[in-house]
Every structure is written in structure tokens, then in C-alpha cells.
Design a protein around this motif. Structure first.
Motif, PDB file in Angstrom:
ATOM      1  N   UNK A  26      49.301  52.315  35.943  1.00 10.97           N
ATOM      2  CA  UNK A  26      48.731  53.308  35.118  1.00 10.97           C
ATOM      3  C   UNK A  26      47.421  52.643  34.221  1.00 10.97           C
ATOM      4  N   UNK A  27      47.614  51.511  34.040  1.00  6.20           N
ATOM      5  CA  UNK A  27      46.369  50.703  33.292  1.00  6.20           C
ATOM      6  C   UNK A  27      45.414  50.610  34.226  1.00  6.20           C
ATOM      7  N   UNK A  28      45.766  50.213  35.388  1.00  7.59           N
ATOM      8  CA  UNK A  28      44.690  50.086  36.702  1.00  7.59           C
ATOM      9  C   UNK A  28      43.912  51.409  36.682  1.00  7.59           C
ATOM     10  N   UNK A  29      44.645  52.460  36.633  1.00 10.72           N
ATOM     11  CA  UNK A  29      44.248  53.739  36.778  1.00 10.72           C
ATOM     12  C   UNK A  29      43.324  54.084  35.792  1.00 10.72           C
ATOM     13  N   UNK A  30      43.836  53.739  34.541  1.00  9.50           N
ATOM     14  CA  UNK A  30      43.096  54.233  33.263  1.00  9.50           C
ATOM     15  C   UNK A  30      41.746  53.380  33.162  1.00  9.50           C
ATOM     16  N   UNK A  31      41.604  52.351  33.766  1.00  8.49           N
ATOM     17  CA  UNK A  31      40.373  51.348  33.821  1.00  8.49           C
ATOM     18  C   UNK A  31      39.613  51.597  34.794  1.00  8.49           C
ATOM     19  N   UNK A  32      39.891  52.771  35.526  1.00 13.23           N
ATOM     20  CA  UNK A  32      39.276  52.931  36.694  1.00 13.23           C
ATOM     21  C   UNK A  32      39.071  51.811  37.927  1.00 13.23           C
ATOM     22  N   UNK A  33      40.188  50.710  37.954  1.00 17.17           N
ATOM     23  CA  UNK A  33      39.943  49.711  38.761  1.00 17.17           C
ATOM     24  C   UNK A  33      40.263  50.277  40.440  1.00 17.17           C
ATOM     25  N   UNK A  35      39.186  52.723  41.745  1.00 20.95           N
ATOM     26  CA  UNK A  35      37.870  52.916  42.373  1.00 20.95           C
ATOM     27  C   UNK A  35      37.491  52.409  43.421  1.00 20.95           C
ATOM     28  N   UNK A  36      37.620  50.986  43.267  1.00 21.83           N
ATOM     29  CA  UNK A  36      37.395  49.799  44.170  1.00 21.83           C
ATOM     30  C   UNK A  36      38.365  48.954  45.001  1.00 21.83           C
ATOM     31  N   UNK A  40      47.386  47.624  48.456  1.00 23.86           N
ATOM     32  CA  UNK A  40      47.647  46.785  49.772  1.00 23.86           C
ATOM     33  C   UNK A  40      46.592  46.577  50.884  1.00 23.86           C
ATOM     34  N   UNK A  41      45.331  47.684  50.495  1.00 21.14           N
ATOM     35  CA  UNK A  41      44.406  47.286  51.706  1.00 21.14           C
ATOM     36  C   UNK A  41      42.919  47.054  50.921  1.00 21.14           C
ATOM     37  N   UNK A  42      41.913  46.394  51.667  1.00 25.73           N
ATOM     38  CA  UNK A  42      40.750  46.393  51.096  1.00 25.73           C
ATOM     39  C   UNK A  42      39.941  47.567  51.077  1.00 25.73           C
ATOM     40  N   UNK A  43      39.249  47.706  49.836  1.00 17.87           N
ATOM     41  CA  UNK A  43      38.521  48.916  49.964  1.00 17.87           C
ATOM     42  C   UNK A  43      36.967  48.342  49.525  1.00 17.87           C
ATOM     43  N   UNK A  44      36.323  48.446  48.419  1.00 13.79           N
ATOM     44  CA  UNK A  44      34.980  48.017  48.346  1.00 13.79           C
ATOM     45  C   UNK A  44      35.452  46.592  47.873  1.00 13.79           C
ATOM     46  N   UNK A  45      36.375  46.500  47.143  1.00 12.91           N
ATOM     47  CA  UNK A  45      36.760  45.092  46.648  1.00 12.91           C
ATOM     48  C   UNK A  45      38.311  44.862  47.430  1.00 12.91           C
ATOM     49  N   UNK A  46      38.587  43.613  47.215  1.00 17.19           N
ATOM     50  CA  UNK A  46      40.018  42.979  47.743  1.00 17.19           C
ATOM     51  C   UNK A  46      41.070  44.020  47.257  1.00 17.19           C
ATOM     52  N   UNK A  47      42.406  43.565  48.185  1.00 13.82           N
ATOM     53  CA  UNK A  47      43.540  44.655  47.693  1.00 13.82           C
ATOM     54  C   UNK A  47      44.160  43.697  46.534  1.00 13.82           C
ATOM     55  N   UNK A  48      44.940  44.261  45.490  1.00 12.56           N
ATOM     56  CA  UNK A  48      45.414  43.437  44.695  1.00 12.56           C
ATOM     57  C   UNK A  48      46.487  42.344  45.229  1.00 12.56           C
ATOM     58  N   UNK A  49      47.157  42.780  46.210  1.00 13.78           N
ATOM     59  CA  UNK A  49      47.978  41.864  47.043  1.00 13.78           C
ATOM     60  C   UNK A  49      47.213  40.779  47.424  1.00 13.78           C
ATOM     61  N   UNK A  50      46.189  40.817  47.972  1.00 14.38           N
ATOM     62  CA  UNK A  50      45.269  39.723  48.552  1.00 14.38           C
ATOM     63  C   UNK A  50      44.869  38.751  47.511  1.00 14.38           C
ATOM     64  N   UNK A  51      44.591  39.440  46.154  1.00 10.87           N
ATOM     65  CA  UNK A  51      44.224  38.636  44.997  1.00 10.87           C
ATOM     66  C   UNK A  51      45.484  37.740  44.493  1.00 10.87           C
ATOM     67  N   UNK A  52      46.575  38.356  44.751  1.00  8.81           N
ATOM     68  CA  UNK A  52      47.763  37.619  44.140  1.00  8.81           C
ATOM     69  C   UNK A  52      48.034  36.498  45.075  1.00  8.81           C
ATOM     70  N   UNK A  53      47.820  36.746  46.394  1.00  6.56           N
ATOM     71  CA  UNK A  53      48.242  35.732  47.475  1.00  6.56           C
ATOM     72  C   UNK A  53      47.264  34.458  47.206  1.00  6.56           C
TER      73      UNK A  53
END
Length: 103
Positions: A26-33, A35-36, A40-53
Motif C-alpha cells: 500500500x505504501x509502495x502504491x501510494x508513493x507511485x513506486x 509505476x516503474x 516479481x518482474x522487471x518493468x521500467x525498473x527492476x523487480x522488488x524481488x531482484x532488488x532484495x536478492x
């Protein structure tokens, strides 16, 4: 002696208003994260799970990534830079990064 219901109510109010309670999608959505970024999958930016890895075991990651959220950055995940997010407070950035790294 305090009433159990009053104590329980006070506990839940503190829990719901604490910053860790909002460390969520919800916080990620409210801050518009989202959008990119996607969980689980790459969009404009990396997937959150890839960042965590990539950063999950890096002790400096919370500070480094929180600053990058607010100030922007680039070159780590490809050619597309992450623009600065001045509407995200340093505190919210830290909450978001902790949530991302928990994925």
C-alpha cells in the motif's frame, strides 16, 4: 487497574500508526513506486524481488537505497535512471526499502 479493552485498543492504535505498519504494498502504491516497479518482474525498473536478492545481505543497503529513492540514481540496473522522488520523505524511503528487502 486498567481495563483490558482499553489496553488492547491503545496497543492496536500504536500498532496501526507505527511506521512499520505501513511498510507494505500500500505504501509502495501510494508513493507511485509501482509505476516503474513490480514485485516479481522487471518493468521500467527492476523487480522488488531482484532488488532484495541483490542487496539483501548488504548491511549498508538500507541507507544507500533509501537515499537513492529520494535523490534518484542510475547505471546499476541498466541505462534507464531512477528519477528523484522528492515527495517521498527519508523516513518513508527507509520503510519502503526495508519492505523491499524483505521480499
Amino acid at each position: 487497574m486498567p481495563d483490558f479493552r482499553q489496553c488492547a485498543t491503545a496497543f492496536f492504535v500504536v500498532l496501526l500508526t507505527s511506521s512499520s505498519a505501513v511498510a507494505s504494498p500500500e505504501l509502495a502504491r501510494s508513493k507511485n513506486c509501482v509505476a516503474c516497479h513490480h514485485l516479481e518482474r522487471k518493468m521500467i525498473g527492476p523487480a522488488f524481488k531482484a532488488v532484495a536478492e541483490r542487496y539483501g545481505k548488504d548491511e549498508a543497503a538500507i541507507k544507500t537505497l533509501s537515499e537513492k529513492v529520494v535523490k534518484g540514481g542510475g547505471g546499476v540496473w541498466g541505462q534507464t535512471p531512477m528519477p528523484p522522488q522528492p515527495a517521498v520523505s527519508p523516513e518513508d524511503a527507509e520503510i519502503l526499502v526495508k519492505w523491499i528487502l524483505s521480499q
